[in-house]
Scaffold this motif. Structure first.
Motif, PDB file in Angstrom:
ATOM      1  N   VAL A  60      63.449  60.084  23.840  1.00 21.19           N
ATOM      2  CA  VAL A  60      63.479  61.515  23.548  1.00 21.19           C
ATOM      3  C   VAL A  60      64.927  61.848  23.214  1.00 21.19           C
ATOM      4  N   ASN A  61      65.149  62.307  22.002  1.00 15.04           N
ATOM      5  CA  ASN A  61      66.507  62.562  21.500  1.00 15.04           C
ATOM      6  C   ASN A  61      67.427  61.364  21.793  1.00 15.04           C
ATOM      7  N   ASP A  62      66.933  60.189  21.482  1.00 12.99           N
ATOM      8  CA  ASP A  62      67.696  58.928  21.585  1.00 12.99           C
ATOM      9  C   ASP A  62      67.899  58.420  23.007  1.00 12.99           C
ATOM     10  N   GLU A  63      67.361  59.102  24.017  1.00 13.50           N
ATOM     11  CA  GLU A  63      67.475  58.594  25.396  1.00 13.50           C
ATOM     12  C   GLU A  63      66.169  57.950  25.822  1.00 13.50           C
ATOM     13  N   ASP A  64      66.242  56.735  26.319  1.00 14.38           N
ATOM     14  CA  ASP A  64      65.069  55.963  26.737  1.00 14.38           C
ATOM     15  C   ASP A  64      64.345  56.690  27.876  1.00 14.38           C
ATOM     16  N   VAL A  65      63.048  56.958  27.697  1.00 13.73           N
ATOM     17  CA  VAL A  65      62.324  57.733  28.713  1.00 13.73           C
ATOM     18  C   VAL A  65      62.097  56.952  30.002  1.00 13.73           C
ATOM     19  N   ARG A  66      62.248  55.622  29.938  1.00 17.16           N
ATOM     20  CA  ARG A  66      62.056  54.839  31.175  1.00 17.16           C
ATOM     21  C   ARG A  66      63.044  55.251  32.261  1.00 17.16           C
ATOM     22  N   PHE A  67      64.183  55.833  31.847  1.00 18.00           N
ATOM     23  CA  PHE A  67      65.189  56.251  32.816  1.00 18.00           C
ATOM     24  C   PHE A  67      65.146  57.757  33.045  1.00 18.00           C
ATOM     25  N   ALA A  68      64.092  58.394  32.578  1.00 20.75           N
ATOM     26  CA  ALA A  68      63.991  59.850  32.724  1.00 20.75           C
ATOM     27  C   ALA A  68      62.601  60.240  33.210  1.00 20.75           C
ATOM     28  N   GLY A  69      61.919  59.327  33.900  1.00 17.65           N
ATOM     29  CA  GLY A  69      60.600  59.645  34.438  1.00 17.65           C
ATOM     30  C   GLY A  69      59.446  58.956  33.727  1.00 17.65           C
ATOM     31  N   GLY A  70      59.753  58.107  32.759  1.00 14.47           N
ATOM     32  CA  GLY A  70      58.706  57.355  32.072  1.00 14.47           C
ATOM     33  C   GLY A  70      57.751  58.277  31.336  1.00 14.47           C
ATOM     34  N   LEU A  71      56.449  58.054  31.514  1.00 14.16           N
ATOM     35  CA  LEU A  71      55.450  58.869  30.813  1.00 14.16           C
ATOM     36  C   LEU A  71      55.509  60.329  31.256  1.00 14.16           C
ATOM     37  N   GLU A  72      56.082  60.570  32.438  1.00 13.81           N
ATOM     38  CA  GLU A  72      56.197  61.949  32.942  1.00 13.81           C
ATOM     39  C   GLU A  72      57.492  62.628  32.485  1.00 13.81           C
ATOM     40  N   ALA A  73      58.329  61.935  31.738  1.00 16.82           N
ATOM     41  CA  ALA A  73      59.587  62.535  31.265  1.00 16.82           C
ATOM     42  C   ALA A  73      59.292  63.803  30.484  1.00 16.82           C
ATOM     43  N   SER A  74      60.115  64.826  30.683  1.00 17.01           N
ATOM     44  CA  SER A  74      59.807  66.092  30.020  1.00 17.01           C
ATOM     45  C   SER A  74      60.309  66.115  28.581  1.00 17.01           C
ATOM     46  N   VAL A  75      59.584  66.882  27.789  1.00 14.96           N
ATOM     47  CA  VAL A  75      59.858  67.010  26.365  1.00 14.96           C
ATOM     48  C   VAL A  75      59.930  68.502  26.069  1.00 14.96           C
ATOM     49  N   ALA A  76      60.931  68.914  25.295  1.00 12.92           N
ATOM     50  CA  ALA A  76      61.078  70.341  24.996  1.00 12.92           C
ATOM     51  C   ALA A  76      60.823  70.607  23.517  1.00 12.92           C
ATOM     52  N   ASP A  77      60.508  71.851  23.226  1.00  9.58           N
ATOM     53  CA  ASP A  77      60.262  72.273  21.856  1.00  9.58           C
ATOM     54  C   ASP A  77      61.413  71.834  20.953  1.00  9.58           C
ATOM     55  N   GLY A  78      61.087  71.213  19.825  1.00  9.57           N
ATOM     56  CA  GLY A  78      62.117  70.810  18.874  1.00  9.57           C
ATOM     57  C   GLY A  78      62.720  69.440  19.132  1.00  9.57           C
ATOM     58  N   ASP A  79      62.313  68.790  20.232  1.00  8.91           N
ATOM     59  CA  ASP A  79      62.835  67.449  20.520  1.00  8.91           C
ATOM     60  C   ASP A  79      62.339  66.431  19.484  1.00  8.91           C
ATOM     61  N   ASN A  80      63.095  65.347  19.375  1.00  7.75           N
ATOM     62  CA  ASN A  80      62.651  64.215  18.563  1.00  7.75           C
ATOM     63  C   ASN A  80      62.231  63.086  19.485  1.00  7.75           C
ATOM     64  N   LEU A  81      61.027  62.597  19.270  1.00  4.89           N
ATOM     65  CA  LEU A  81      60.535  61.481  20.061  1.00  4.89           C
ATOM     66  C   LEU A  81      60.426  60.272  19.124  1.00  4.89           C
ATOM     67  N   THR A  82      61.086  59.176  19.496  1.00  3.83           N
ATOM     68  CA  THR A  82      61.105  57.987  18.646  1.00  3.83           C
ATOM     69  C   THR A  82      60.400  56.841  19.354  1.00  3.83           C
ATOM     70  N   ILE A  83      59.464  56.225  18.659  1.00  4.33           N
ATOM     71  CA  ILE A  83      58.769  55.057  19.209  1.00  4.33           C
ATOM     72  C   ILE A  83      59.285  53.817  18.482  1.00  4.33           C
ATOM     73  N   LEU A  84      59.708  52.809  19.229  1.00  4.63           N
ATOM     74  CA  LEU A  84      60.199  51.578  18.602  1.00  4.63           C
ATOM     75  C   LEU A  84      59.688  50.359  19.352  1.00  4.63           C
ATOM     76  N   PRO A  85      59.369  49.283  18.624  1.00  2.97           N
ATOM     77  CA  PRO A  85      59.061  48.039  19.320  1.00  2.97           C
ATOM     78  C   PRO A  85      60.341  47.437  19.903  1.00  2.97           C
TER      79      PRO A  85
END
Lengths: 92, 316
Positions: A60-85
């Motif tokens: 989320v905005n270039d920060e790995d969600v695994r260190f921000a709560g994983g699937l429960e990490a919060s996302v705000a309006d206008g955020d960019n979510l990037t999925i990468l292998p």
């Protein structure tokens, strides 16, 4: 809550070739559920045993969600979510 | 004392440099550990020499042995220098989309290069090296992605140097490749200072590099230990280039492109401390200097042009 989601080449079969799609949700999981509703089949590629697939990284905005709560990490309006292998990256 | 018996003995004990211009606030300070001041000019001299020394001690490496390694450059250059001085052969498996300087340096040191296809990036180089190892059982693959000596080099070297020079360290930021630096330094600092933040900067490349056929072909280095990290940033080539130039402009440090990605993550972490009203001493790694990347055009023209030129290259 609208977020922009970048889809990696390998998963674009689910989005009709689209690189970037819109989705809604206030957590990463909610965004993935919304993606699943619009582009069937994506969730099972990303989530395994209620956790992110080992070889999938979500930012989320270039920060790995695994260190921000994983699937429960919060996302705000206008955020960019990037999925990468996961690949071998960085200085070697 | 700055006299050494040989180049190999001049490893480590690199300078930690204060960055008054780049630091965002009086109480939030950034520090650069100049790992380009190692024998072949990169942080990779540390794991490379440690892997060789440990393999010698175990009897796996003997005079005349040939070393095999998948490497996008710096580890190969470090191994090539050590192999030259110690009388080993070296075969490097390297993606074809790495900078020309790395190739020329490896050849100057007498290493043999086996190229792996650009598509697939380092994943492919690792897979190809594993195949070559099977076909040549007498070659010794040190395998930086899974060799505990890689972590040990940072646990016993880089980490203690940082704590000695800056006991007030609150954050450590480094690049995520083999994960050896972050895991080694991170474990050491965490033992000494349980609250220390360990933050990874991971390069985000053009799409070509992520061209896997399916997700199960993904790769996580055997050394990776998620428990050590407290944060991880994915940094694209535009931001990496922007920060590489900013480091040169503000502090005079001419670093390679992966360092720009590390600076980007370090500034993000520092900014969080500023917003939280906390003091911080953020140490980040300058992995190498910029010389090997001049041909990529990273330091000239507009950022957009430079980022365009880098697309599809492994810049870190």
């Amino acid at each position: 809550m609208a977020v922009t989601v970048s889809i990696p080449t390998i998963l674009r079969t689910h989005t009709g070739g689209e690189k970037s799609v819109q989705a809604a949700g206030s957590t990463v999981l909610e965004v993935i559920e919304d993606l699943e509703a619009k582009h069937g089949g994506l969730k099972e590629r990303l989530v395994k045993d209620e956790k992110l697939h080992r070889f999938v990284n979500v930012y989320v905005n270039d920060e790995d969600v695994r260190f921000a709560g994983g699937l429960e990490a919060s996302v705000a309006d206008g955020d960019n979510l990037t999925i990468l292998p996961a690949v071998a990256g960085g200085m070697r | 004392m700055a006299r050494y018996d040989s180049l190999l003995d001049a490893l480590g004990d690199t300078p930690l440099i204060g960055l008054p211009n780049l630091s965002p606030a009086e109480g939030v300070r950034l520090w650069a550990k100049l790992e380009d001041r190692n024998p072949t000019g990169s942080i990779k001299d540390r794991p490379a020499l440690k892997m060789i020394e440990d393999a010698e001690a175990e009897g796996r490496l003997r005079p005349g042995s040939t070393i095999l390694e998948p490497t996008s450059g710096n580890t190969g250059i470090s191994l090539a220098m050590a192999a030259k001085l110690k009388g080993y052969g070296l075969v490097c498996v390297m993606p074809e989309n790495t900078s020309d300087e790395r190739r020329q340096l490896l050849q100057a040191y007498g290493a043999r290069i086996v190229f792996s296809p650009a598509a697939g990036g380092s994943n492919q180089a690792v897979a190809q090296a594993k195949e070559l190892a099977k076909l040549n059982p007498d070659w010794v693959m040190l395998y930086q992605y899974g060799n505990p000596s890689n972590i040990a080099a940072h646990y016993t070297g880089t980490g203690p140097e940082i704590l000695r020079d800056l006991p007030s360290v609150t954050h450590f930021v480094a690049g995520l490749g083999t994960t050896g630096t972050l895991v080694g330094v991170g474990r050491y600092l965490r033992e000494q200072k349980p609250d220390v933040q360990i933050i990874a900067a991971e390069p985000r490349y053009g799409e070509l590099v992520y061209g896997l056929r399916n997700l199960d072909e993904g790769f996580v280095p055997e050394l990776y230990d998620e428990e050590v990290l407290t944060g991880r940033y994915s940094v694209g080539s535009y931001d990496a280039l922007r920060r590489t130039r900013q480091l040169l402009e503000t502090e005079g440090i001419f670093a390679g492109i992966s360092t720009g990605a590390i600076v980007h993550a370090a500034l993000a972490a520092a900014d969080k401390s500023v917003r939280a009203g906390k003091e911080a001493d953020v140490v980040f790694i300058v992995a190498d200097a910029g010389w090997k990347y001049l041909s990529t055009g990273a330091y000239s023209g507009t950022l957009d042009e430079a980022a365009q030129r880098l697309d599809g290259q492994l810049w870190a």
